[in-house]
Design a protein around this motif. Structure first.
Motif, PDB file in Angstrom:
ATOM      1  N   LYS A  42       0.812  -1.208   0.000  1.00  0.00           N
ATOM      2  CA  LYS A  42       0.000   0.000   0.000  1.00  0.00           C
ATOM      3  C   LYS A  42       0.847   1.261   0.000  1.00  0.00           C
ATOM      4  CE  LYS A  42      -1.835   1.188   3.893  1.00  0.00           C
ATOM      5  NZ  LYS A  42      -2.681   1.254   5.099  1.00  0.00           N
ATOM      6  N   TYR A  43       1.775   1.359   0.926  1.00  0.00           N
ATOM      7  CA  TYR A  43       2.589   2.576   1.022  1.00  0.00           C
ATOM      8  C   TYR A  43       3.495   2.741  -0.198  1.00  0.00           C
ATOM      9  CZ  TYR A  43       1.153   3.393   5.851  1.00  0.00           C
ATOM     10  OH  TYR A  43       0.418   3.646   6.978  1.00  0.00           O
ATOM     11  N   ASN A  45       2.769   1.853  -3.209  1.00  0.00           N
ATOM     12  CA  ASN A  45       1.910   2.396  -4.277  1.00  0.00           C
ATOM     13  C   ASN A  45       1.683   3.887  -4.089  1.00  0.00           C
ATOM     14  OD1 ASN A  45       1.657  -0.161  -5.403  1.00  0.00           O
ATOM     15  ND2 ASN A  45      -0.219  -0.639  -4.287  1.00  0.00           N
ATOM     16  N   TYR A  46       1.416   4.293  -2.858  1.00  0.00           N
ATOM     17  CA  TYR A  46       1.201   5.717  -2.595  1.00  0.00           C
ATOM     18  C   TYR A  46       2.454   6.529  -2.930  1.00  0.00           C
ATOM     19  CZ  TYR A  46      -3.051   4.438  -0.011  1.00  0.00           C
ATOM     20  OH  TYR A  46      -4.278   3.972   0.344  1.00  0.00           O
ATOM     21  N   ARG A  47       3.606   6.003  -2.518  1.00  0.00           N
ATOM     22  CA  ARG A  47       4.849   6.721  -2.810  1.00  0.00           C
ATOM     23  C   ARG A  47       5.111   6.782  -4.310  1.00  0.00           C
ATOM     24  NH1 ARG A  47       9.799   5.542  -1.509  1.00  0.00           N
ATOM     25  NH2 ARG A  47       9.477   3.295  -1.290  1.00  0.00           N
ATOM     26  N   TYR A  49       2.817   6.969  -6.643  1.00  0.00           N
ATOM     27  CA  TYR A  49       1.937   8.006  -7.191  1.00  0.00           C
ATOM     28  C   TYR A  49       2.527   9.398  -6.946  1.00  0.00           C
ATOM     29  CZ  TYR A  49      -1.474   4.184  -7.275  1.00  0.00           C
ATOM     30  OH  TYR A  49      -2.114   2.991  -7.494  1.00  0.00           O
ATOM     31  N   VAL A  50       2.996   9.613  -5.717  1.00  0.00           N
ATOM     32  CA  VAL A  50       3.598  10.910  -5.395  1.00  0.00           C
ATOM     33  C   VAL A  50       4.837  11.158  -6.247  1.00  0.00           C
ATOM     34  CG1 VAL A  50       4.752  12.249  -3.580  1.00  0.00           C
ATOM     35  CG2 VAL A  50       2.706  10.923  -3.036  1.00  0.00           C
ATOM     36  N   TRP A 121       9.397  10.559   0.930  1.00  0.00           N
ATOM     37  CA  TRP A 121       8.295  10.821   0.016  1.00  0.00           C
ATOM     38  C   TRP A 121       8.565  11.936  -0.989  1.00  0.00           C
ATOM     39  CZ3 TRP A 121       3.374   8.351   0.261  1.00  0.00           C
ATOM     40  CH2 TRP A 121       3.248   7.406   1.281  1.00  0.00           C
TER      41      TRP A 121
END
Length: 480
Positions: A42-43, A45-47, A49-50, A121
């Protein structure tokens, strides 16, 4: 070796492989190459995207213009600076200095509350390393095990081919990044012009680009995590700023210890075992080669790879997630649910005010700057009962629009201004204009040999858009 739970299989590594992988230095003090496993979760994937969003910004902003001005430009050589399409001049450097101070305070307060989240990030080093160069490396050489195998094998045709391919792609990416970096310095039009004219016509600029490209290549092909662990001052600053209320990536030692290998159908609590099954997955995915279970370390960049790796294992063996998570040290020690404390709320409010203050400085810098300076060595002259001084004016139009302005003396009153040309001065957007004016006062109105005087600059609607305080000189008078 592996362990199983249900239909899942959790890979482990042997103790020798683990000892060889942890840390970035061996017992002799020599560097050990870090081969992190490709993270997923999950994290991650978020990173991603950022990172993709920021990469699009980096490669796209040089082509963005506002009112025909570059969105961002830092041309130190020609002293041209544009921020959000607004021109900044040497006269505005006090704003940039205050902005720099504000940014430092912001970073310090941000770190006190949110730890090193920026590193994992938003930092360009992390974004380029993990989402550009590392992905290329995975694509060419494979994941961790394949990379380690390739590193150990002799220089045969396979190793030579893969290494030359990787290094060539790294060099190409470094050159591309350098060209875009130069676009932020001289503008993309100038970069295209330099490319079209070739290195002979722009030899010094060409050398500069080669130097920057070699630097990027050196950092991302060899230096890598050592930028974060040894060079970056922010990492050193973190050790001073964080406390037990700082949010960071933490291992829940209260829940995880004592760690022990997984055994099917075993009641771990009944035999006094913690939730950590000692699979080392949190270690092998770490891009800086640390073991997060040893506590908070300066080398940790809060990239969250260990969180995803641990959550995946916990899910497979049927234990609760969050053994490694974003938390505070106080939360881990006291086993309390995380809460946004008053200190965090106050600090966040201060951060918002700092951002607002910096935005105000950027916005409220005025659209015009005027200076009125007496020529060196000049004095006054008296004719027909009137005293006259000559001034050189410098008008800077900071806006993108043409302005028609007039000059008036605000105080003292009864001034006459003689222009060497029209009294309506036309300034194009982003123009600096110089000229001369004579200012005259009746002799009886000048009470001092150096009289304070304020000169204003007014737009077509009669609104004063800037003023300047100076001195009007007259004869010495003895006041009785």
């Amino acid at each position: 070796m592996s362990v199983q739970s249900g239909n899942f299989q959790v890979s482990e590594i042997d103790n020798e492989d683990f000892r060889n992988s942890i840390g970035t230095m061996d017992e002799a003090g020599k560097r050990k190459w870090v081969f992190p496993r490709k993270p997923k979760g999950k994290y991650t994937n978020y990173r991603n995207y950022v990172s993709y969003f920021l990469l699009v910004l980096f490669f796209g902003l040089p082509f963005v213009k506002i009112n025909n001005n570059p969105f961002l430009l830092f041309n130190v050589i020609d002293r041209k600076f544009f921020i959000f399409g607004q021109p900044f001049y040497l006269q505005d450097f006090f704003i940039l200095a205050l902005g720099a101070v504000t940014s430092v305070i912001f970073v310090m307060l941000f770190t006190v509350v949110f730890g090193r989240i920026f590193c994992g990030w938003l930092c360009p080093q992390t974004i380029f390393m993990e989402n550009v160069f590392r992905k290329i490396e995975y694509w060419i050489e494979g994941d961790r095990n394949k990379q380690m195998k390739l590193d150990r094998q002799e220089w045969d045709s396979e190793k030579i081919r893969k290494r030359l391919t990787k290094w060539s792609v790294f060099a190409l990416i470094s050159v591309i990044i350098t060209h875009f970096m130069f676009a932020y310095i001289v503008g993309y039009e100038e970069v295209i012009k330099i490319m079209q004219e070739g290195p002979i016509e722009n030899f010094l600029k060409f050398l500069g680009m080669i130097g920057f490209s070699m630097t990027f290549y050196f950092v991302f092909a060899w230096l890598r995590e050592q930028v974060c662990t040894l060079i970056c001052p922010y990492g050193r600053l973190q050790g001073v700023l964080i406390d037990k209320q700082t949010i960071n990536v933490y291992y829940d030692f209260k829940r995880g210890e004592g760690r022990s290998k997984w055994r099917n159908n075993e009641d771990r609590k009944a035999v006094g075992k913690g939730d950590c099954i000692d699979c080392h997955q949190c270690v092998v995915v770490c891009p800086t080669g640390i073991d997060i279970r040893n506590g908070q370390q300066l080398e940790c960049v809060n990239c969250t790879a260990c969180i995803d790796a641990c959550d995946e294992v916990m899910e497979k063996v049927g234990l609760p997630k969050g053994l490694i998570r974003y938390a505070t040290e106080s939360e881990i020690e006291n086993q309390e649910k995380f809460r946004f404390t008053s200190k965090m709320k106050a600090t966040t409010a201060i951060l918002a005010l700092l951002i607002g203050f910096l935005g105000f400085l950027m916005y409220d810098r005025g659209s015009m700057e005027a200076k009125f300076i007496k020529p060196a060595g000049s004095t006054f002259f008296i004719k027909n009962g009137k005293i006259t001084n000559t001034f050189i004016y410098t008008l800077l139009n900071k806006s993108n629009e043409q302005k028609i302005v007039t000059i008036k003396v605000i105080s003292p009153k009864n001034a006459e201004i003689n222009f060497f040309g029209s009294d309506k001065i036309i300034l194009k957007g982003d123009q600096i204009l110089k000229g001369n004016i004579n200012i005259t006062f009746p002799e009886e109105d000048i009470k001092f040999s150096k009289q304070n005087m304020t000169i204003g600059v007014f737009d077509e609607k009669g609104k004063m858009i800037d003023s300047f305080d100076t001195i009007f000189e007259g004869p010495f008078k003895l006041l009785l």
